[in-house]
Scaffold this active site. Structure first.
Site, mmCIF file in Angstrom:
data_model
loop_
_atom_site.group_PDB
_atom_site.id
_atom_site.type_symbol
_atom_site.label_atom_id
_atom_site.label_comp_id
_atom_site.label_asym_id
_atom_site.label_seq_id
_atom_site.Cartn_x
_atom_site.Cartn_y
_atom_site.Cartn_z
ATOM 1 N N ASP A 244 145.542 -1.521 -27.196
ATOM 2 C CA ASP A 244 145.802 -2.357 -28.377
ATOM 3 C C ASP A 244 147.016 -3.269 -28.163
ATOM 4 O O ASP A 244 147.011 -4.425 -28.595
ATOM 5 C CB ASP A 244 146.020 -1.487 -29.624
ATOM 6 C CG ASP A 244 144.716 -0.919 -30.149
ATOM 7 O OD1 ASP A 244 143.653 -1.525 -29.900
ATOM 8 O OD2 ASP A 244 144.744 0.133 -30.820
ATOM 9 N N LYS B 167 142.090 8.409 -32.860
ATOM 10 C CA LYS B 167 142.922 7.926 -31.751
ATOM 11 C C LYS B 167 144.049 8.898 -31.379
ATOM 12 O O LYS B 167 144.395 9.026 -30.205
ATOM 13 C CB LYS B 167 143.507 6.555 -32.082
ATOM 14 C CG LYS B 167 142.474 5.433 -32.095
ATOM 15 C CD LYS B 167 143.159 4.102 -32.356
ATOM 16 C CE LYS B 167 142.193 2.948 -32.379
ATOM 17 N NZ LYS B 167 142.882 1.657 -32.511
#
Ligand code: ATR
Length: 271
Positions: free
Chosen positions: A101, A65
């Protein structure tokens, strides 16, 4: 056919293909979403080759990520604040990234325990990548955050980065923080199948406290089970997984998909 992916290392246990396949079928879209194992030293080559592979975008998961953010030509404000991307797409051939997220965490709370918005202080346990997205989400919505982490230096560093509304606390002060926290969030891997539980005693938590966990396997972690026995509102981690997928699916395939009980049952069948 529109082709999307989730790339990670390892990737075989990802639930994301089941999730996106369900929506593709439900909305009758001619598309695909496949898990692709990409080793860390292959990430940049993989991302550069998306157009050649006919891939329109996808999700990025552990451990890529942060590295994927560096490979992007453009990232949105959430990704920049969190320092990581989980959703990629191409715009005029340029790699663009977002981090959904925070969105997924908030959308899950809004759907399952909307009263969370009356909390003013949250206890966030853990100071890793997931914690960054959740602290960002909570601060952006006006809450203050107390961060407790086994390795206190990581909590201190994260709190310092996010400013005065985030404060670090040592692990052994968790119980004493509970009476003031309207929301308790586990962002560590504790409680996951095969791991030790998160050993918090919720005895001192107020009766309105909402307890949520990012771990979703098992669906009811020992922490959530304890909270339920005490009559506290619980929110499990599968909801966050489902909601964080919504913006990506909409971007790649054009429909804003619904998160509902049928999707949840579909995913639980693949545990
Ligand atoms: P992620 O991106 O999933 O958040 P991570 O960056 O590796 O993963 O962070 C994992 C978090 O779980 C950290 O807060 C970690 O605590 P440390 O910073 O002290 O390592 C926490 N964690 C993992 N195993 C733990 C354990 N056995 N006890 C307490 N905390 C643990």
């Amino acid at each position: 056919m529109k082709k999307a992916f989730v790339a990670g290392w390892p990737i075989s246990h990802s639930l994301s293909p089941h999730l996106h396949d369900y929506w593709l079928r439900r909305y009758g879209i001619d598309g695909s979403y496949d898990a692709i194992a990409v080793a860390p030293d292959q990430l940049n080559a993989f991302l550069s080759a998306l157009p050649a592979a006919d891939l329109i975008g996808g999700n990025i998961t552990i451990p890529h990520k942060q590295a994927a953010l560096k490979a992007c030509a453009r990232v949105d404000a959430d990704a920049r604040s969190i320092g990581a991307v989980n959703t990629l797409w191409l715009e005029n051939g340029l790699l663009c990234g977002s981090n959904t997220d925070s969105y997924g965490f908030l959308a899950n709370l809004d759907q399952t325990a909307p009263q969370w918005r009356s909390a003013s202080l949250a206890l966030v346990v853990g100071a890793g990548g997931a914690s960054r997205a959740i602290v960002h989400a909570l601060l952006s919505n006006g809450l203050e955050v107390r961060l407790a982490n086994r390795t206190i230096s990581r909590a201190e560093a994260l709190a310092a980065e996010f400013g005065p509304k985030a404060k670090s606390n040592s692990w052994d002060t968790i119980d004493s923080l509970l009476p003031d926290c309207g929301l308790v969030v586990n962002t560590t891997s504790l409680g996951m199948k095969g791991q030790a539980p998160l050993a918090i005693d919720l005895d001192r938590a107020g009766t309105d406290t909402i307890v949520t966990d990012i771990v979703y396997n098992p669906i009811e972690t020992p922490l959530l089970e304890q909270a339920r026995h005490r009559g506290l509102k619980t929110v499990d981690g599968l909801g966050m997984l489902m909601h964080q997928a919504v913006p990506g699916f909409e971007r790649w395939f054009g429909n804003r998909p619904e998160v509902d009980g049928r999707l949840r049952e579909h995913l639980l069948a693949h545990f």
